[in-house]
Scaffold this active site. Structure first.
Site, short mmCIF file in Angstrom:
data_model
loop_
_atom_site.label_atom_id
_atom_site.label_comp_id
_atom_site.label_asym_id
_atom_site.label_seq_id
_atom_site.Cartn_x
_atom_site.Cartn_y
_atom_site.Cartn_z
N GLY A 1 0.87 -1.17 0.00
CA GLY A 1 0.00 0.00 0.00
C GLY A 1 0.91 1.21 0.00
CB CYS B 1 5.08 -3.81 -1.40
SG CYS B 1 5.61 -2.58 -2.59
CB ILE C 1 3.25 -1.85 -7.54
CG1 ILE C 1 2.65 -2.99 -8.38
CG2 ILE C 1 2.47 -0.54 -7.78
CD1 ILE C 1 1.25 -3.41 -7.95
CG HIS D 1 2.27 -5.93 -4.69
ND1 HIS D 1 1.30 -5.48 -3.82
CD2 HIS D 1 3.12 -4.89 -4.86
CE1 HIS D 1 1.54 -4.23 -3.49
NE2 HIS D 1 2.65 -3.84 -4.10
CD GLU E 1 -0.47 -8.47 -2.91
OE1 GLU E 1 0.63 -9.06 -2.84
OE2 GLU E 1 -0.56 -7.23 -2.98
N1 GLN Z 1 5.98 3.04 -2.55
C1 GLN Z 1 5.23 2.54 -1.42
C2 GLN Z 1 5.81 3.05 -0.11
O1 GLN Z 1 6.81 3.69 -0.11
C3 GLN Z 1 5.18 1.04 -1.42
C4 GLN Z 1 4.47 0.58 -2.66
C5 GLN Z 1 3.65 -0.65 -2.49
O2 GLN Z 1 3.39 -1.13 -1.38
N2 GLN Z 1 3.19 -1.15 -3.59
O3 GLN Z 1 5.27 2.83 0.93
#
Ligand code: GLN
Length: 199
Positions: free
Chosen positions: A52, A84, A139, A175, A177
């Site tokens: 997230g 992530c 991502i 990710h 999931e």
């Molecule tokens: N760029 C997000 C962060 O710095 C992480 C991205 C993700 O969880 N897909 O928290």
């Protein structure tokens, strides 16, 4: 046997579905619950911290003593899988910019470490999990910049660690999931089982 998914923000529903699928596939009696309050940590064998936005997650965690409760959970043997943004929370040191973290994995992690040009990408990874290569979706992914000798590398991409483990804490910068391949979730359930927190 209860496994929680932190459901404050981010991709928690897909994690819950993947855990359930991994449990069914391995005939494991697992109840997957969404955790929105610290009280929800009671009785869990494992917890997933989903991807997230880690700053948003940190803001939402200010309502309750999440860090204290998660440290108790970890100290008492609870397993945690951080993906992530969750991996950012699990690392000891966060850069770009600096921000507070739990530090269960002795690593330095750089937020958005692949830069703006490579916002998101999908690739195949070599992983130390049975079943061959794993498709991974990155991502705005963070990047591990330092790992201590205590940290075990379970997956890498172009020679860089992207899936690591220190004791009961597992972190991946992609990710797992989103691909329908639930081997990492199944592996995590196995870690919980080996922990003796299977009840
Ligand atoms: N760029 C997000 C962060 O710095 C992480 C991205 C993700 O969880 N897909 O928290």
């Amino acid at each position: 046997m209860k496994i929680g998914v932190l459901a404050l923000q981010g991709d928690f529903a897909a994690h819950a579905a993947a855990l359930q699928q991994a449990a069914w596939g391995n005939s494991m009696p697992v109840e997957v619950v969404e955790v929105r309050r610290t009280a929800g940590l009671a009785g869990l064998g494992g917890l997933v911290l989903p991807g997230g936005e880690s700053t948003t997650l940190l803001n939402l965690m200010e309502d309750e003593p999440w860090f204290d409760r998660l440290r108790e959970f970890h100290r008492s043997g609870g397993a945690i899988l951080g993906t992530c943004a969750g991996a950012i929370l699990l690392s000891r040191e966060v850069t770009n910019p600096d921000q507070p973290s739990l530090g269960f994995i002795d690593a330095t992690i750089e937020r958005n470490g692949f830069g703006r040009q490579v916002d998101s990408f999908e690739t195949e990874l070599r992983v130390d999990i049975p079943g061959g290569k794993m498709t991974a979706v990155f991502i705005r992914a963070p990047r591990f910049r330092r790992l201590s000798g205590e940290v075990e590398v379970l997956g890498s991409w172009q020679g860089e660690p992207v899936l690591v483990r220190e004791g009961n804490a597992i972190a991946c910068t992609f990710h797992p999931e989103l691909t329908g391949d639930v081997r990492l979730h199944a592996f995590f359930l196995g870690v919980v089982q080996d922990n003796g927190r299977w009840r």
